[in-house]
Design an enzyme around this catalytic site. Structure first.
Site, short mmCIF file in Angstrom:
data_model
loop_
_atom_site.label_atom_id
_atom_site.label_comp_id
_atom_site.label_asym_id
_atom_site.label_seq_id
_atom_site.Cartn_x
_atom_site.Cartn_y
_atom_site.Cartn_z
N ASP A 43 0.79 -1.24 0.00
CA ASP A 43 0.00 0.00 0.00
C ASP A 43 0.82 1.29 0.00
OD1 ASP A 43 -1.59 -2.10 0.80
OD2 ASP A 43 -2.05 -1.27 2.77
N TRP A 67 6.08 -10.26 1.01
CA TRP A 67 5.57 -9.56 2.19
C TRP A 67 6.29 -10.07 3.44
CZ3 TRP A 67 2.72 -10.21 6.75
CH2 TRP A 67 2.11 -9.04 7.24
N SER A 103 -0.22 0.13 7.50
CA SER A 103 -0.55 1.33 6.72
C SER A 103 -1.05 2.49 7.57
CB SER A 103 -1.62 0.99 5.68
OG SER A 103 -1.00 0.31 4.62
N GLU A 220 -10.37 -2.14 4.56
CA GLU A 220 -8.96 -1.78 4.63
C GLU A 220 -8.76 -0.40 4.02
OE1 GLU A 220 -6.84 -5.25 2.89
OE2 GLU A 220 -6.28 -5.69 4.96
#
Ligand code: FRU
Length: 486
Positions: A43, A67, A103, A220
């Site tokens: 993101d 990730w 994030s 999200e």
């Protein structure tokens, strides 16, 4: 807070990137979209204009192209297009963010740059991110580059809440700060909560601006902002909504809605709807510019869809920044005007050369290209017509389904997305091709389609099958490659 420990972890990440970025395989690496120097990004975070320039941060794992415990990577720009990589801003270092600095967003206040982000701590075995304790935490910088952690500022009221993340901050005209973020409540329903603060440190729950719609169990990366005409836009990436027709076919989807906002309650005038109709568009984040425009960008990938080759040592990129405007009840996303500064050369194709009959024609093999043309479906007899990129992409008007279809033909990633289009109207396409991605702006940004592809043949051809098609006003631009060697 152990600032020294944090600085050591940031320095370790920076040294690793410096030592290894030359190993990145650039075969598919973007030429003008922002991507990591090494490692993985997802993101966009902390998108803002602060301390005299634009800042973009991003979810970042610097040690591998997959990730992992999230850091915040950072880049700055004076024009939204030419980005300079900066030092890593945040690394997971405290107990509350030990499994990731998730994030969040950024804001300038009193001459300093503040980051508000989610501290992520896994409560069961490492790797199971579903049972976690998530809190909102603050960090600050005076030079816009080096950040000091200030600790947790918002905690869940109930320890049974595991999804509680992705704060987006803004300041209203009275000087009050607001954040919105997503949570899964104890009934397993998604909601977006709003908190306010006078000093960024002390926050109070004010309202739930969005409740569960169509089974979304989590929203999200919510973003909430005002555009022209006093319209408010709620942009988010809902989890758990089922596909409907041509919509929501991606495993996770980015959807927006518009409405009005009185400071507490959001009254939508649309349902959530998908704003990009390609394969790879998620977790949008926006900011406003000094000249009053609202600009958004997204992670140009998608959870659970194929990613580029991990052995290339990089993965993930951000879309071009897009300007959002509200016109005739619809939100438009057009490439920022600064994107025109990428054009190195401009080639207008003569009308005689842009009408095809059951044939194809090679246009360019430049992997950094912008194309523009218009077409009127009911004037063309071809069954399919559009552009092809190597053996990877077909973007075509389809007579049977009356759609514009973006077909990715790469092995193991074959899949199409389609957008119904009006048949008796002229349509305009503006297409950005960047080595392994395509962004399509339809009718000045009325709709967009964004996808990655995996092949290495960048030959762009026009084609028309079983009939004739006219590509009106066809223009081809060679683009600059500012980020390729960065
Ligand atoms: C969205 C997301 C966020 C989270 C981050 C973790 O893509 O799942 O909700 O903060 O990625 O990297």
């Amino acid at each position: 807070m152990d600032q020294t420990h944090h600085q050591e972890l940031v320095a370790k990440a920076n040294q690793f990137i410096e030592a290894h970025h030359n190993e990145v395989n650039k075969q598919s690496y973007p030429h003008y979209h922002l991507a990591p120097r090494y490692g993985w990004i997802n993101d966009p975070n902390g998108f803002c204009y602060a301390l005299g320039k634009y800042h973009i941060f991003y979810q970042f794992y610097p040690y591998d192209a997959k990730w992992g415990p999230m850091h915040w990577g950072h880049a700055t720009s004076t024009d939204l297009i030419h980005w300079q990589h900066e030092l890593v801003a945040l690394a997971p270092s405290e107990d509350y963010d030990r499994d990731g600095c998730f994030s969040g967003s950024a804001i300038e206040h009193d001459g300093k740059l503040y980051l508000i982000y989610t501290g992520h701590k896994v409560l069961v075995e490492a790797g199971d991110d579903s049972i976690a304790r998530e809190v909102q935490a603050l960090a600050v910088s005076t030079d816009g580059i080096h950040f000091e952690k200030l600790g947790v500022v918002i905690e869940p009221e109930d320890e049974g809440i595991h999804n509680f993340r992705d704060p987006k901050v803004w300041k209203d005209e009275t000087g009050l700060f607001h954040v919105v973020f997503g949570a899964t409540n104890l009934k397993h329903e998604g909601e977006i909560r709003q908190y306010t603060s006078h000093d960024l440190m002390h926050w109070e729950l004010v309202s739930v601006i969005k409740e569960m719609e169509d089974n979304a169990f989590m929203y999200e990366c919510p973003d909430f902002f005002e555009v022209n005409d006093h319209k408010w836009v709620l942009a988010t990436s809902p989890m758990g909504q089922a596909p409907v027709g041509y919509n929501r076919q991606n495993p996770s989807v980015n959807s927006w809605q518009s409405g009005s906002f009185d400071g507490k309650t959001f009254t939508p005038d649309t349902k959530l709807y998908e704003v990009d109709h390609g394969h790879d568009f998620y977790a949008t984040q926006s900011t406003s510019t000094p000249d009053g425009r609202r600009i958004v960008l997204a992670w140009m990938n998608m959870w659970k869809l194929p990613f580029l080759n991990y052995s290339h040592h990089w993965c993930g990129a951000l879309t071009l920044p897009r300007e959002i405007t509200y016109k005739n009840g619809h939100l438009y996303q057009a490439p920022v005007k600064e994107a025109q500064s990428l054009r190195l050369s401009e080639h207008h194709v003569a009308a005689a050369d842009s009408t095809l009959k059951s044939t194809f024609k090679t246009l360019t093999s430049n992997a950094a290209t912008e194309l523009q043309f218009s077409f009127k479906p009911d004037e063309n007899s071809a069954e399919q017509y559009g552009i092809a990129i190597g053996n990877s992409i077909r973007l075509f008007v389809d007579r049977q389904t009356k759609t514009l279809t973006l077909f990715r033909l790469d092995l193991n990633a074959t899949s199409y997305r389609a957008l119904p289009i009006a048949w008796d109207q002229e349509h305009k396409l503006q297409i950005f091709i960047d080595n392994s991605s395509i962004e399509v702006f339809i009718d000045d940004g009325h709709d967009t389609m964004t996808s990655n592809f995996f092949g290495t043949d960048h030959t762009v051809s026009l084609y028309a099958t079983n009939g004739q098609a006219e590509f009106k006003g066809l223009t081809v631009y060679d683009l600059e490659r500012p980020l390729f060697g960065a």
